[in-house]
Write a protein that holds these residues in place. Structure first.
Motif, PDB file in Angstrom:
ATOM      1  N   LYS A 168       0.835  -1.205   0.000  1.00 52.30           N
ATOM      2  CA  LYS A 168       0.000   0.000   0.000  1.00 52.30           C
ATOM      3  C   LYS A 168       0.871   1.258   0.000  1.00 52.30           C
ATOM      4  O   LYS A 168       0.570   2.224  -0.710  1.00 52.30           O
ATOM      5  N   THR A 169       1.959   1.247   0.756  1.00 53.30           N
ATOM      6  CA  THR A 169       2.870   2.395   0.778  1.00 53.30           C
ATOM      7  C   THR A 169       3.472   2.630  -0.605  1.00 53.30           C
ATOM      8  O   THR A 169       3.524   3.770  -1.087  1.00 53.30           O
ATOM      9  N   THR A 192       0.782   3.962  -2.980  1.00 56.20           N
ATOM     10  CA  THR A 192       0.492   5.368  -2.681  1.00 56.20           C
ATOM     11  C   THR A 192       1.613   6.267  -3.184  1.00 56.20           C
ATOM     12  O   THR A 192       1.362   7.310  -3.791  1.00 56.20           O
ATOM     13  N   HIS A 204       0.307   8.654  -6.085  1.00 55.02           N
ATOM     14  CA  HIS A 204      -0.010  10.012  -5.640  1.00 55.02           C
ATOM     15  C   HIS A 204       1.140  10.984  -5.843  1.00 55.02           C
ATOM     16  O   HIS A 204       0.916  12.110  -6.282  1.00 55.02           O
TER      17      HIS A 204
END
Length: 179
Positions: free
Chosen positions: A144-145, A148, A152
């Motif tokens: 997830k890191t 992201t 993003h």
């Protein structure tokens, strides 16, 4: 190279060599070989035709893969209204590695990215966990890191992220924790 790929390439090479030798024997004036082939012409004819068809189809598939498969690159191109920005593969890998090392209790983070012109196809993250209690949850958090950070911060889509998380006891001696 995978063993299956090696075996298939070897098979195609052997069939191609046999076919080339058979065609040379038919066209070159080797009396003994040519006489033997002409005696058995009907079966040899079909065998040579089958080998030629197999080699032709194989090379057609290889050509289609070479033409239709998107090429990977070492530069990621980010388009904006002010112009294009090129980001190197190494910069993308370092950005993900530093983000993972800063947010998770891991050391020895190594990232390998496969990129196309405008997106990251795959990112493989190898790390050694300092907390070996729940590796599956840690791997999900690392994934997830990375997702992201890539989507993003850089604004690029990511097709697949693969995390290989190892217990910290197996870490090599030179794997330092990045702060």
């Amino acid at each position: 190279m995978r063993p299956l790929t090696k075996a298939l390439l070897g098979l195609v090479a052997v069939i191609g060599i046999v076919q080339a030798l058979a065609v040379m024997a038919l066209t070159w004036p080797l009396a003994g070989v040519r006489a033997w082939l002409l005696v058995y012409w009907q079966p040899a004819h079909w065998v040579l035709f089958g080998l030629a068809a197999f080699v032709g189809i194989t090379f057609l598939i290889m050509l289609l893969v070479a033409v239709l498969r998107p090429a990977t690159t070492t530069k990621l191109t980010l388009a904006s209204d002010q112009g294009d920005l090129s980001v190197s593969k190494r910069a993308v890998e370092n950005t993900v590695a530093k983000a993972v090392a800063a947010e998770h209790p891991v050391k020895g983070v190594a990232v390998a990215a496969t990129m196309h012109k405008s997106h990251v196809k795959q990112a493989t993250i190898d790390a050694y966990s300092l907390d070996p209690t729940d590796l599956k949850a840690q791997a999900a958090g690392i994934e997830k890191t990375a997702q992201t950070k890539l989507e993003h911060l850089l604004g690029v889509p990511v097709k697949k992220i693969k995390v290989n998380l190892h217990p910290g006891a197996k870490a090599p001696g030179n794997a330092a924790r990045v702060l």
